[in-house]
Design a protein around this motif. Structure first.
Motif, mmCIF file in Angstrom:
data_model
loop_
_atom_site.group_PDB
_atom_site.id
_atom_site.type_symbol
_atom_site.label_atom_id
_atom_site.label_comp_id
_atom_site.label_asym_id
_atom_site.label_seq_id
_atom_site.Cartn_x
_atom_site.Cartn_y
_atom_site.Cartn_z
ATOM 1 N N LEU A 95 -65.594 -95.290 37.790
ATOM 2 C CA LEU A 95 -65.543 -96.710 37.471
ATOM 3 C C LEU A 95 -66.670 -97.471 38.148
ATOM 4 O O LEU A 95 -67.003 -97.208 39.309
ATOM 5 N N ARG A 96 -67.221 -98.418 37.422
ATOM 6 C CA ARG A 96 -68.271 -99.295 37.927
ATOM 7 C C ARG A 96 -67.887 -100.748 37.642
ATOM 8 O O ARG A 96 -67.013 -101.023 36.833
ATOM 9 N N SER A 97 -68.580 -101.667 38.285
ATOM 10 C CA SER A 97 -68.332 -103.086 38.043
ATOM 11 C C SER A 97 -68.460 -103.397 36.554
ATOM 12 O O SER A 97 -69.433 -102.982 35.905
ATOM 13 N N GLY A 98 -67.469 -104.090 36.020
ATOM 14 C CA GLY A 98 -67.437 -104.403 34.591
ATOM 15 C C GLY A 98 -66.578 -103.450 33.783
ATOM 16 O O GLY A 98 -66.242 -103.754 32.635
ATOM 17 N N ASP A 99 -66.227 -102.292 34.364
ATOM 18 C CA ASP A 99 -65.363 -101.337 33.676
ATOM 19 C C ASP A 99 -63.896 -101.762 33.802
ATOM 20 O O ASP A 99 -63.558 -102.697 34.532
ATOM 21 N N GLU A 100 -63.048 -101.015 33.111
ATOM 22 C CA GLU A 100 -61.609 -101.270 33.156
ATOM 23 C C GLU A 100 -60.862 -99.936 33.244
ATOM 24 O O GLU A 100 -61.269 -98.934 32.646
ATOM 25 N N VAL A 101 -59.769 -99.938 34.005
ATOM 26 C CA VAL A 101 -58.887 -98.785 34.111
ATOM 27 C C VAL A 101 -57.498 -99.206 33.648
ATOM 28 O O VAL A 101 -57.075 -100.337 33.884
ATOM 29 N N LEU A 102 -56.795 -98.315 32.958
ATOM 30 C CA LEU A 102 -55.445 -98.588 32.484
ATOM 31 C C LEU A 102 -54.456 -97.737 33.268
ATOM 32 O O LEU A 102 -54.660 -96.532 33.459
ATOM 33 N N LEU A 103 -53.357 -98.379 33.704
ATOM 34 C CA LEU A 103 -52.334 -97.726 34.512
ATOM 35 C C LEU A 103 -50.987 -97.826 33.813
ATOM 36 O O LEU A 103 -50.664 -98.866 33.231
#
Length: 393
Positions: A95-103
């Motif tokens: 992950l980098r700045s501007g990305d998104e992760v779903l939990l």
């Protein structure tokens, strides 16, 4: 003539090769010796062809990595200081700045806290999705989504998701999926065969089995993905102690025996508790009527394994203070977090506080209590629960 202390430190004796025993040797090192400068320059820390520095591996850590990779059906494994460190290593690699992760909405609490804390501070967004609803995940995957976390089952409420369908959706959308397989321990099902790109475990739990080791693992099959994870692993300076590695190696041969015994005992107690008047609901993936039972059957098989962990929801007329008294009254079930050790554990939770309001409230009334079954005789554990339930009267 050299001083005796110098001869002591540089004594030339080397033990003969060929020693064999049931338990492997334990190698401890920060510094690793090289025979010459050419070898020093030629060795690559990214492979297991040789040794460069203690953080990059010893014979002891390489052995555990290979055994955990085999357990999970993978090709590469990284060892980290805890299960949470395994989650962090994956997040920080991908992950980098501007990305998104779903939990998943029933995710392990510290995983949510990491997304809400450090990841948010670094400009990484996150959403929570309904793990029981593939369409909800499909709606939430967007152009910024780089990683989807999967859990099977949720670590407190124990809903078992349609794992293969969730992983297949991620693959169709070109998004990396990572599975927390601590509950399954590489035994109940194969996370990589189910479609996940990465499988992590808290070796703290079933592989260690003693309640005295903190360690995690990250397993992959794809070489490029493994290298990306390994570069982050190196830059973060993750290391595990040789004595802890030895403890896990010593416990691995009994892993399947312990897992099956704890699974069998948990089912006996879960079925017994489902008939108790104080209990409104039993949450156990292997039991009919538990959320996701059909998904568990599809992933683990109708006669599959289901770990030694389950939760009960006590009827709502039992006030939270009385539920606390029930937990306090237990003598064999000790108050504590984690699972997979020899001693049974208990902890009360408030699931409604863990859920995203956007996805709806926790649908069951009453206080939830999670039980981790150890290796005590099941009849003694049942008697302990019966005596404590009497406190609710």
């Amino acid at each position: 003539m050299r001083a005796p202390i110098t001869d002591l430190i540089h004594h030339p004796y080397t033990a003969p090769a060929g020693f064999g025993a049931p338990q492997p040797g334990v190698f401890k090192a920060s510094t690793v010796f090289f025979p010459n400068v050419a070898a020093m320059r030629a060795r690559d820390w990214k492979t297991k062809d040789g040794y460069t520095y203690g953080l990059h591996g010893t014979p002891t850590t390489f052995l555990l990595e290979e055994r955990i990779a085999a357990l999970e059906g993978g090709r590469q494994c990284l060892l980290v200081p805890s299960g949470l460190a395994a989650l962090a290593n994956v997040n920080l690699s991908l992950l980098r700045s501007g990305d998104e992760v779903l939990l998943p909405d029933n995710a392990y609490g510290p995983s949510r806290a990491m997304a809400e804390g450090e990841l948010a501070q670094w400009g990484i967004g996150h959403q929570r999705y309904d793990p029981m609803n593939v369409d909800d995940l499909a709606r939430r995957i967007g152009p910024r989504t780089r990683l989807v976390w999967l859990e099977a089952p949720g670590s407190v409420t124990l809903e078992f998701p349609p794992l293969e369908r969730l992983a297949a959706l991620c693959r169709e959308r070109g998004v990396t999926s990572a599975l927390d397989n601590t509950w399954g321990a590489g035994l109940a099902f194969n996370g990589l065969e189910a479609g996940a790109d990465i499988v992590v475990q808290a070796l703290t739990k079933y592989p260690s089995g003693g309640g005295d080791v903190l360690m995690g693992s990250v397993v992959t099959r794809d070489e490029d993905l493994h290298l990306r994870l390994k570069l982050t692993h190196m830059r973060l300076g993750w290391g595990v102690g040789a004595n802890d590695v030895e403890s896990v190696l010593r416990s691995l041969p009994s892993l399947a025996l312990r897992y099956r015994a704890q699974d069998a005992a948990a089912r006996v107690l879960a079925r017994w508790l489902s008939d108790r008047p104080e209990v409104a609901l039993v949450l156990h993936p292997g039991l009919e009527g538990s959320p996701g039972h059909a998904n568990w059957r599809a992933t683990c098989g109708p006669d599959g394994l289901a770990a030694g962990l389950f939760s009960i929801v006590l009827h709502e007329h039992h006030a939270p203070a009385r539920v606390d008294a029930f937990c306090d009254a237990l003598r064999l079930f000790r108050l504590g977090y984690s699972w997979g050790g020899p001693i049974s554990l208990v902890a009360p939770y408030e699931p409604s506080a863990m859920r995203s309001p956007e996805l709806g409230t926790w649908p069951h009334r009453g206080t939830l209590v999670r039980l981790s079954v150890g290796l005590e005789a099941v009849e003694d554990l049942q008697a302990d629960l019966a005596a404590a339930l009497a406190q609710l009267a």
